[in-house]
Write a protein that holds these residues in place. Sequence first.
Motif, PDB file in Angstrom:
ATOM      1  N   THR A 258     -38.615  41.757  51.564  1.00  0.00           N
ATOM      2  CA  THR A 258     -39.244  43.066  51.743  1.00  0.00           C
ATOM      3  C   THR A 258     -40.711  43.029  51.335  1.00  0.00           C
ATOM      4  O   THR A 258     -41.566  43.606  52.015  1.00  0.00           O
ATOM      5  N   THR A 259     -41.024  42.347  50.237  1.00  0.00           N
ATOM      6  CA  THR A 259     -42.420  42.247  49.801  1.00  0.00           C
ATOM      7  C   THR A 259     -43.235  41.450  50.811  1.00  0.00           C
ATOM      8  O   THR A 259     -44.380  41.797  51.123  1.00  0.00           O
ATOM      9  N   ARG A 260     -42.642  40.394  51.303  1.00  0.00           N
ATOM     10  CA  ARG A 260     -43.313  39.558  52.305  1.00  0.00           C
ATOM     11  C   ARG A 260     -43.741  40.388  53.516  1.00  0.00           C
ATOM     12  O   ARG A 260     -44.879  40.286  53.990  1.00  0.00           O
ATOM     13  N   ILE A 303     -34.718  48.851  56.935  1.00  0.00           N
ATOM     14  CA  ILE A 303     -34.569  49.941  57.899  1.00  0.00           C
ATOM     15  C   ILE A 303     -33.450  50.895  57.514  1.00  0.00           C
ATOM     16  O   ILE A 303     -33.588  52.108  57.655  1.00  0.00           O
ATOM     17  N   TYR A 304     -32.343  50.375  57.015  1.00  0.00           N
ATOM     18  CA  TYR A 304     -31.199  51.247  56.724  1.00  0.00           C
ATOM     19  C   TYR A 304     -30.342  50.673  55.616  1.00  0.00           C
ATOM     20  O   TYR A 304     -30.442  49.497  55.260  1.00  0.00           O
ATOM     21  N   MET A 305     -29.477  51.513  55.080  1.00  0.00           N
ATOM     22  CA  MET A 305     -28.296  51.124  54.315  1.00  0.00           C
ATOM     23  C   MET A 305     -27.136  51.980  54.837  1.00  0.00           C
ATOM     24  O   MET A 305     -27.349  53.085  55.333  1.00  0.00           O
ATOM     25  N   ARG A 306     -25.940  51.454  54.703  1.00  0.00           N
ATOM     26  CA  ARG A 306     -24.763  52.142  55.224  1.00  0.00           C
ATOM     27  C   ARG A 306     -23.878  52.643  54.073  1.00  0.00           C
ATOM     28  O   ARG A 306     -23.808  52.032  53.024  1.00  0.00           O
ATOM     29  N   ARG A 307     -23.226  53.769  54.286  1.00  0.00           N
ATOM     30  CA  ARG A 307     -22.277  54.316  53.324  1.00  0.00           C
ATOM     31  C   ARG A 307     -20.991  54.732  54.060  1.00  0.00           C
ATOM     32  O   ARG A 307     -21.014  54.976  55.270  1.00  0.00           O
ATOM     33  N   LEU A 398     -39.871  40.544  63.938  1.00  0.00           N
ATOM     34  CA  LEU A 398     -38.486  40.114  63.861  1.00  0.00           C
ATOM     35  C   LEU A 398     -37.626  41.048  64.706  1.00  0.00           C
ATOM     36  O   LEU A 398     -37.774  42.264  64.646  1.00  0.00           O
ATOM     37  N   HIS A 399     -36.704  40.467  65.487  1.00  0.00           N
ATOM     38  CA  HIS A 399     -35.777  41.279  66.287  1.00  0.00           C
ATOM     39  C   HIS A 399     -34.574  41.592  65.412  1.00  0.00           C
ATOM     40  O   HIS A 399     -33.617  40.812  65.337  1.00  0.00           O
ATOM     41  N   SER A 400     -34.634  42.709  64.709  1.00  0.00           N
ATOM     42  CA  SER A 400     -33.591  43.052  63.750  1.00  0.00           C
ATOM     43  C   SER A 400     -33.453  44.561  63.657  1.00  0.00           C
ATOM     44  O   SER A 400     -34.433  45.294  63.771  1.00  0.00           O
ATOM     45  N   ASN A 401     -32.213  45.012  63.405  1.00  0.00           N
ATOM     46  CA  ASN A 401     -31.994  46.434  63.155  1.00  0.00           C
ATOM     47  C   ASN A 401     -31.933  46.730  61.659  1.00  0.00           C
ATOM     48  O   ASN A 401     -31.716  47.876  61.265  1.00  0.00           O
ATOM     49  N   PHE A 402     -32.121  45.702  60.805  1.00  0.00           N
ATOM     50  CA  PHE A 402     -32.007  45.865  59.358  1.00  0.00           C
ATOM     51  C   PHE A 402     -33.326  45.657  58.617  1.00  0.00           C
ATOM     52  O   PHE A 402     -33.636  46.388  57.681  1.00  0.00           O
ATOM     53  N   ILE A 403     -34.091  44.661  59.025  1.00  0.00           N
ATOM     54  CA  ILE A 403     -35.371  44.367  58.380  1.00  0.00           C
ATOM     55  C   ILE A 403     -36.506  44.624  59.356  1.00  0.00           C
ATOM     56  O   ILE A 403     -36.504  44.095  60.474  1.00  0.00           O
TER      57      ILE A 403
END
Length: 413
Positions: A258-260, A303-307, A398-403
């Motif tokens: 995340t810092t990167r 981008i997200y966290m899930r619950r 980056l092709h990502s839905n999380f980062i």
Amino acid sequence: MDVIDFDLSAREFWAQPQTERAAAFERLRRLDTPAFFTEIELPWAPRGPGYYALVRHADVVAASRNAKVFSSGQGGATTIPDLPEDFVEYFGSMINMDDPKHARLRRIVSRAFTSTTVTNLKDQIGDVSTRLVDRLVENGPGGDFVDLVAARLPLKIICDLMGLPESEHQYVLDRSNIILSGFDPEYAGEDPTETGMKLLNAGMELQQLVQDLAAAREKTPTGDLTSALVHGNVDGERLTMQEIGSFFILLLVAGNETTRHSIASALHLLTVNPDVRAHLLADLDGRLPGAVEEIVRLTTPVIYMRRKLTCDFELNGHRYREGDKVVLYYCSANVDEDVFTDPYRFDITRDPNPHLGFGAAGPHFCLGAHLARLEIHVLLGELLRRVPQIEAGDPVRLHSNFINGVKHLSYSF
């Protein structure tokens, strides 16, 4: 009524330009009730029942504060599908747990990340930042800012904290890239089955690396974080070797990647907003703290966290049922028009700035927030004092839905 004609679960959605994705989330924020999306089928995880997208700042905050109802431990928080058992061994860190187990682990590790402890790292972060900018200047224009600078500072600080030798740093970075690869074929391959195996192997290799180190520190402790984790004792509780390995993988995600990406995105933001750069340079020391917060808000590296709901519950007029999944989209909450005036403007004087770039207040607020802020602050200060004219090229994302990641970033000066 707005008919939603896009799918947050689709790989293609996350390959779109950021402006198009932002426009889609604007439409979701205008809906009277949260939109529901089906889950994609993956070869390495059972297909789940689908999820509601929480996209408003108020909803994300409310769910984050009520961890008893909005569970992180029922299937995991870092993936929309429930984590299979073989993945839990490597990725079942405290971010994927509920209290009391979450609280126990956090008590043991939190002493390494207090504001006082992190402040004591300032000189070390400064020394590393100086060497990285030296390397950038020696390399000259035309290199990759991510590889030369942005990825190197948080990686070295985390590895040094754990006591991993320099010879292992590239090994750690390569496997970290795979774990956070999302849909990106550069790191994870084209075949979803291959991706699952690569994820498992990367997790296994990193856990083995740190467990070997922990075994050595158990016999001969030093002053590093691994020694503190191995010998730490809170109310008679100690971490298991598996917990130490999973925690290290969490550190790579929360304290490294995340810092990167914030550092890389910062250079791009300052390049496309030259007036903001000039304002920042006019009082670098005074304005950097506000700039760091605004960078994290607009970048939103996670981008997200899930619950998952533990019982029936009503939130902002919508009735959820026990077992429902909700996904907390920080990327949307951080540009919510009800909270942020002119939300897409890069405003380093924004005050207040209640962004959720480190998560929302609650038991899972980012443990490494102090460290991330300090690293971004010190590195940008060093870079802009010595190479104030540096500019970024177009980021390769980056092709990502999380980062929300930047893989590569050219630069010139």
